[in-house]
Design a protein around this motif. Structure first.
Motif, PDB file in Angstrom:
ATOM      1  N   GLN A   1       0.830  -1.206   0.000  1.00  0.00           N
ATOM      2  CA  GLN A   1       0.000   0.000   0.000  1.00  0.00           C
ATOM      3  C   GLN A   1       0.864   1.254   0.000  1.00  0.00           C
ATOM      4  O   GLN A   1       0.544   2.235  -0.666  1.00  0.00           O
ATOM      5  CB  GLN A   1      -0.946   0.003   1.188  1.00  0.00           C
TER       6      GLN A   1
ATOM      7  N   ASN B   1      -2.359  -0.844  -4.629  1.00  0.00           N
ATOM      8  CA  ASN B   1      -3.485  -1.092  -3.731  1.00  0.00           C
ATOM      9  C   ASN B   1      -4.192  -2.423  -3.995  1.00  0.00           C
ATOM     10  O   ASN B   1      -4.656  -3.075  -3.057  1.00  0.00           O
ATOM     11  CB  ASN B   1      -4.479   0.072  -3.829  1.00  0.00           C
TER      12      ASN B   1
ATOM     13  N   TRP C   1      -5.754  -2.245   7.858  1.00  0.00           N
ATOM     14  CA  TRP C   1      -5.025  -1.917   6.634  1.00  0.00           C
ATOM     15  C   TRP C   1      -5.749  -2.405   5.396  1.00  0.00           C
ATOM     16  O   TRP C   1      -5.644  -1.793   4.318  1.00  0.00           O
ATOM     17  CB  TRP C   1      -3.605  -2.472   6.707  1.00  0.00           C
TER      18      TRP C   1
ATOM     19  N   ALA D   1      -2.039  -4.990  -2.515  1.00  0.00           N
ATOM     20  CA  ALA D   1      -2.099  -4.847  -1.058  1.00  0.00           C
ATOM     21  C   ALA D   1      -3.358  -5.498  -0.505  1.00  0.00           C
ATOM     22  O   ALA D   1      -3.318  -6.231   0.495  1.00  0.00           O
ATOM     23  CB  ALA D   1      -2.053  -3.366  -0.676  1.00  0.00           C
TER      24      ALA D   1
ATOM     25  N   ASN E   1      -7.976   0.369   4.548  1.00  0.00           N
ATOM     26  CA  ASN E   1      -7.240   1.434   3.862  1.00  0.00           C
ATOM     27  C   ASN E   1      -7.016   1.093   2.390  1.00  0.00           C
ATOM     28  O   ASN E   1      -7.145   1.950   1.503  1.00  0.00           O
ATOM     29  CB  ASN E   1      -5.895   1.671   4.538  1.00  0.00           C
ATOM     30  N   ALA E   2      -6.660  -0.181   2.129  1.00  0.00           N
ATOM     31  CA  ALA E   2      -6.413  -0.597   0.744  1.00  0.00           C
ATOM     32  C   ALA E   2      -7.696  -0.524  -0.082  1.00  0.00           C
ATOM     33  O   ALA E   2      -7.687  -0.069  -1.239  1.00  0.00           O
ATOM     34  CB  ALA E   2      -5.841  -2.013   0.724  1.00  0.00           C
TER      35      ALA E   2
ATOM     36  N   SER F   1      -8.625   1.996  -3.316  1.00  0.00           N
ATOM     37  CA  SER F   1      -9.063   1.427  -4.589  1.00  0.00           C
ATOM     38  C   SER F   1     -10.514   1.783  -4.916  1.00  0.00           C
ATOM     39  O   SER F   1     -11.084   1.219  -5.857  1.00  0.00           O
ATOM     40  CB  SER F   1      -8.906  -0.102  -4.561  1.00  0.00           C
TER      41      SER F   1
ATOM     42  N   LYS G   1       1.690   2.225  -3.323  1.00  0.00           N
ATOM     43  CA  LYS G   1       0.516   2.548  -4.144  1.00  0.00           C
ATOM     44  C   LYS G   1       0.051   1.366  -4.991  1.00  0.00           C
ATOM     45  O   LYS G   1      -0.685   1.555  -5.967  1.00  0.00           O
ATOM     46  CB  LYS G   1       0.791   3.757  -5.072  1.00  0.00           C
TER      47      LYS G   1
END
Length: 637
Positions: free
Chosen positions: A114, A119, A142, A122, A145-146, A150, A117
């Motif tokens: 991540q 994603n 996390w 990730a 977050n990913a 996206s 970048k």
């Protein structure tokens, strides 16, 4: 003396990293190959925050014994602390290769991906981590977050919520969840989540700012201002909060306060784009359009996010329109609307979903309209102010709200919530309702008024006007709910309405998504007006039509007619409605216009954009004729 690796590790476990590090360094000065010394040195340096020394020591330890997946993970952490995310990923790859069953390696690998970048990759790594260990709260965090990065917003919400089930008081997870909810337009849910974070950290200025921004979106302006100021008291040098407060002041027409707060933000951070945009908007509202455009174009050149680009492009479009640059204005509005549809709320707002609702209502009016019946025994039915967005409903609500005997509820959801409940019951029954029995109606009315009072805390009964332009599409619900309701129906030239809808930066939802193109706006206008034209002869409710063009050209004479229709005495104070509007927060896109005296410059505005409107005249023509408007440019209105 031989190096005691176990003793040094025990020092680390007891928190004495300096002693462990000194022992390892002494051993390595004597013999660079001392077993265990590189590992102890690396671990001790990392515990002391010295990632630069930790990474080479851990690498040396792994060169001597590369079979330790846990140490590869620690080494990756040291590299990440040195911002070497690519190197960290390689270390985590090795940890996963050695121990693919360990969730921690996949989690750390996902975090590194991540940071790079990547994603999609990730999210895959983090899904593996939570599959191996469903109780790994950090992996769920996390993964959220990913997914967010996206644009997988539903998946992000689920991941953050799972993390919070495992760690309910995790402030970072609460904040990230609230950000996603706010971005997709679920501001009430976002506010509840932010407030949980605020309860955990009541003096955190970042949280206070987020709560204030969400309150502003929900139009709780006084409380938002209080929290903005509280955040600034805690962190006086926070330019972001000062700029956000300046932006809110502009929206609620406190222009002097907006200018002062924007200046404060710029004094702190001369590059703050939001504060500079507020200055440009104030210049536009003050008549200095050229200076405003120059400022906005400069800001566009360095816009750093989609949201910033969207906001500035809308402002550029307004300025080109103000200057009469028709082609540039139209092109900028089209681009701004495209950017809005690419945002989180836009991606979740399917215009066809709303169109399907309207089509269902039209079919019911044509096949199974509500029955005629005596008015229910209910005193105080609301008056519904409707028509279509940008038809002058905000002007009328500002005028009428100035009357001491009238309370106006401005674009709030009680009617839509009743509609949703009735639709669900109709779907269960397999047919539309043509009437409600007394108990059903009373229960629905009580629900409606309970919700209305939640938005108008000062309302204790009496004459209520429910202003919502698109209530037109739900007029059947009004007939079922309040058989004695009165309706004020606002009209404006359909071409002006469609153009104006296209030119507004509405809060995105499935209805407003139709306005991101002129074609969509014209199609929805025609569809909603088909509902109205099918419904009006069958409503058996008193309806008062009022035309925007007549109001702005002969205000006092025209506005007396709805006042008489409502049944309240005339009050000369209604003439100065713009002064009342300056003291009242306006929820709609018309907030700047209705605080000014009446002007006629918006009449027949569509004619300047005739090249862009003309392709859609056939869609609008039946309603132009029905409502007495001309599509001939030379004849105007």
């Amino acid at each position: 003396m031989a190096f005691d690796a176990n003793g040094a590790l025990d020092l680390l476990r007891r928190g004495n990293a300096p002693a462990a590090r000194a022992a390892a360094e002494t051993a390595l000065n004597a013999d660079k190959t001392t077993p265990g010394a590189h590992q102890v040195l690396g671990l001790a340096a990392l515990q002391m925050g010295d990632a630069a020394a930790a990474a080479p020591a851990l690498k040396a330890a792994l060169t001597a014994d590369p079979s330790q997946p846990g140490l590869w993970e620690i080494y990756g952490g040291a590299l990440e602390a040195s911002n070497d995310h690519a190197g960290a990923l390689q270390a985590y790859d090795e940890a996963v290769r050695l121990a693919p069953e360990n969730a921690s390696g996949h989690r750390l690998r996902g975090i590194a991906l991540q940071q790079l970048k990547r994603n999609t990759d990730a999210a895959q790594a983090l899904r593996t981590a939570v599959h191996l260990d469903a109780n790994d709260a950090e992996a769920w965090f996390w993964l959220g977050n990913a997914h967010y990065a996206s644009a997988a917003y539903d998946e992000a919400v689920n991941a953050f919520q799972t993390a919070l089930k495992l760690r309910p008081q995790w402030t970072d997870a609460l904040l990230n969840l609230a950000v996603v909810l706010a971005d997709v337009g679920q501001h009430e849910a976002a506010l509840q989540t932010y407030q949980k974070a605020m309860d955990l950290s009541p003096d955190n200025p970042l949280i206070l700012r987020h709560v204030a921004i969400t309150l502003r979106e929900l139009q709780h302006v006084d409380e938002a201002e209080r929290l903005f100021k509280q955040a600034l008291d805690l962190d006086p040098d926070d330019a972001v909060t000062a700029a956000a407060l300046a932006d809110m002041y502009e929206q609620v027409n406190r222009l002097e306060d907006a200018g002062e707060m924007a200046a404060r933000a710029i004094d702190i951070d001369p590059e703050n784009a939001q504060a500079q945009k507020v200055h440009a908007m104030l210049a536009r509202r003050g008549g200095d359009t050229d200076a405003a455009l120059e400022s906005v174009l400069h800001l566009l050149d360095r816009a750093s996010s989609r949201l910033e680009l969207e906001s500035l492009t809308f402002e550029r479009a307004r300025l080109h329109d103000r200057l009469g640059d028709v082609d540039d204005a139209y092109s900028a509005f089209a681009e701004a609307n495209r950017l809005q549809m690419e945002g989180p709320a836009g991606q979740r707002s399917n215009p066809q979903t709303y169109r399907a609702q309207v089509a269902r209502e039209l079919e019911i009016w044509n096949t199974a309209p509500p029955e005629h019946e005596d008015a229910a025994a209910w005193s105080g039915a609301p008056i519904f102010l409707m028509g279509f967005p940008r038809s002058g409903t905000t002007l009328l609500d500002q005028v009428l709200d100035g009357h001491d005997d009238i309370a106006v509820m401005e674009e709030r959801p009680p009617l839509a919530e009743v509609y949703d409940r009735l639709t669900a019951l109709e779907n269960q029954a397999g047919k539309p309702f043509t009437r409600l029995d007394r108990d059903q109606r009373r229960a629905a009315q009580e629900f409606y008024f309970t919700r209305a009072k939640s938005f108008l805390p000062a309302y204790t009964g009496g004459l209520l006007i429910d202003k919502h332009p698109l209530a037109t599409a739900k007029v059947r619900t009004i007939k079922l709910l309040f058989p004695d309701a009165k309706i004020i129906f606002a009209l404006r030239h359909p071409c002006d309405v469609v153009l104006s809808c296209f030119m507004q930066r509405f809060v995105m939802n499935m209805a407003m998504a139709n306005f991101t193109t002129v074609e969509g706006a014209a199609a929805l206008y025609a569809q909603v007006m088909q509902v109205w034209r099918a419904a009006e002869p069958k409503l058996d409710l008193p309806v008062h039509r009022i035309r925007y063009e007549d109001v702005v050209q002969d205000f006092e004479a025209q506005i007396k007619s709805p006042v008489a229709f409502i049944g309240v005495p005339w009050d000369d104070a209604l003439i100065n409605f713009h002064e009342h509007a300056q003291q009242r927060h306006v929820r709609t896109a018309s907030y700047a216009q209705v605080t000014q005296p009446l002007y006629t410059s918006a009449l027949a505005r569509w004619q300047k954009y005739a090249d862009y409107i003309s392709p859609h005249l056939d869609t609008l023509r039946p309603h132009l004729e029905e409502f007495g408007y001309s599509a001939n440019i030379s004849k105007g209105n």
